[in-house]
Design a protein around this motif. Structure first.
Motif, PDB file in Angstrom:
ATOM      1  N   MET A   1     -61.360  30.358  57.981  1.00 14.16           N
ATOM      2  CA  MET A   1     -59.979  30.047  57.656  1.00 14.16           C
ATOM      3  C   MET A   1     -59.930  28.818  56.753  1.00 14.16           C
ATOM      4  O   MET A   1     -60.655  27.868  56.941  1.00 14.16           O
ATOM      5  N   SER A   3     -57.110  25.979  54.880  1.00 10.18           N
ATOM      6  CA  SER A   3     -55.796  25.404  55.165  1.00 10.18           C
ATOM      7  C   SER A   3     -55.351  24.516  54.014  1.00 10.18           C
ATOM      8  O   SER A   3     -56.171  23.948  53.292  1.00 10.18           O
ATOM      9  N   ALA A  21     -47.154  35.917  51.796  1.00 10.30           N
ATOM     10  CA  ALA A  21     -47.974  35.932  53.010  1.00 10.30           C
ATOM     11  C   ALA A  21     -48.115  37.351  53.552  1.00 10.30           C
ATOM     12  O   ALA A  21     -49.156  37.715  54.097  1.00 10.30           O
ATOM     13  N   VAL A  24     -51.161  39.298  52.483  1.00  4.68           N
ATOM     14  CA  VAL A  24     -52.480  38.844  52.930  1.00  4.68           C
ATOM     15  C   VAL A  24     -52.994  39.765  54.027  1.00  4.68           C
ATOM     16  O   VAL A  24     -52.263  40.095  54.964  1.00  4.68           O
ATOM     17  N   ASP A  27     -54.256  37.031  59.296  1.00  2.00           N
ATOM     18  CA  ASP A  27     -53.216  36.143  59.810  1.00  2.00           C
ATOM     19  C   ASP A  27     -52.949  34.977  58.873  1.00  2.00           C
ATOM     20  O   ASP A  27     -53.871  34.402  58.298  1.00  2.00           O
ATOM     21  N   VAL A  28     -51.680  34.625  58.773  1.00  2.00           N
ATOM     22  CA  VAL A  28     -51.254  33.410  58.080  1.00  2.00           C
ATOM     23  C   VAL A  28     -50.467  32.608  59.115  1.00  2.00           C
ATOM     24  O   VAL A  28     -49.439  33.069  59.610  1.00  2.00           O
ATOM     25  N   LYS A  40     -45.790  35.171  58.196  1.00  2.00           N
ATOM     26  CA  LYS A  40     -45.183  36.397  57.689  1.00  2.00           C
ATOM     27  C   LYS A  40     -43.800  36.621  58.299  1.00  2.00           C
ATOM     28  O   LYS A  40     -43.181  37.655  58.087  1.00  2.00           O
ATOM     29  N   GLU A  57     -52.530  27.944  57.340  1.00  2.00           N
ATOM     30  CA  GLU A  57     -53.893  28.437  57.529  1.00  2.00           C
ATOM     31  C   GLU A  57     -53.936  29.907  57.165  1.00  2.00           C
ATOM     32  O   GLU A  57     -53.056  30.677  57.565  1.00  2.00           O
ATOM     33  N   TYR A  58     -54.955  30.296  56.410  1.00  2.00           N
ATOM     34  CA  TYR A  58     -55.058  31.662  55.905  1.00  2.00           C
ATOM     35  C   TYR A  58     -56.530  32.037  55.772  1.00  2.00           C
ATOM     36  O   TYR A  58     -57.400  31.153  55.740  1.00  2.00           O
ATOM     37  N   ALA A  62     -58.479  35.186  50.975  1.00  2.00           N
ATOM     38  CA  ALA A  62     -57.123  35.405  50.459  1.00  2.00           C
ATOM     39  C   ALA A  62     -56.944  34.622  49.158  1.00  2.00           C
ATOM     40  O   ALA A  62     -56.130  33.704  49.054  1.00  2.00           O
ATOM     41  N   PHE A  65     -53.402  34.641  47.435  1.00  2.00           N
ATOM     42  CA  PHE A  65     -52.466  33.809  48.189  1.00  2.00           C
ATOM     43  C   PHE A  65     -52.754  32.330  47.938  1.00  2.00           C
ATOM     44  O   PHE A  65     -51.830  31.526  47.752  1.00  2.00           O
ATOM     45  N   GLU A  66     -54.011  31.975  47.896  1.00  3.19           N
ATOM     46  CA  GLU A  66     -54.399  30.593  47.626  1.00  3.19           C
ATOM     47  C   GLU A  66     -53.931  30.167  46.223  1.00  3.19           C
ATOM     48  O   GLU A  66     -53.418  29.065  46.039  1.00  3.19           O
TER      49      GLU A  66
END
Length: 73
Positions: A1, A3, A21, A24, A27-28, A40, A57-58, A62, A65-66
């Motif tokens: 993960m 962050s 989100a 993705v 989990d976000v 989400k 946190e992702y 991802a 998303f980043e």
């Protein structure tokens, strides 16, 4: 993960964040103090003080998303 700490100042950016989100695979989590909500969940984000800063946190993979987080916040 991974962050990142972000601050969401505009109300319209919350819905945009949730939409990003939602794409993705995984989990976000969005954390503010001791509170943790699903990134989400629109209602979850509305319950946090996102204008004061939150930790997102992702998943490590991802990348899109980043990039969104880096460009937007």
């Amino acid at each position: 993960m991974k962050s990142k700490i972000i601050v969401i100042k505009e109300f319209s950016k919350i819905a945009e964040f949730v939409a990003q989100a939602g794409q993705v695979d995984g989990d976000v989590a969005v954390k503010s103090g001791r509170w943790v909500v699903d990134g989400k969940s629109l209602m979850g984000l509305y319950s946090l003080a996102v204008d004061r800063g939150v930790t997102v946190e992702y998943p490590d993979d991802a990348n899109a998303f980043e990039s969104y987080l880096d460009e937007t916040f």
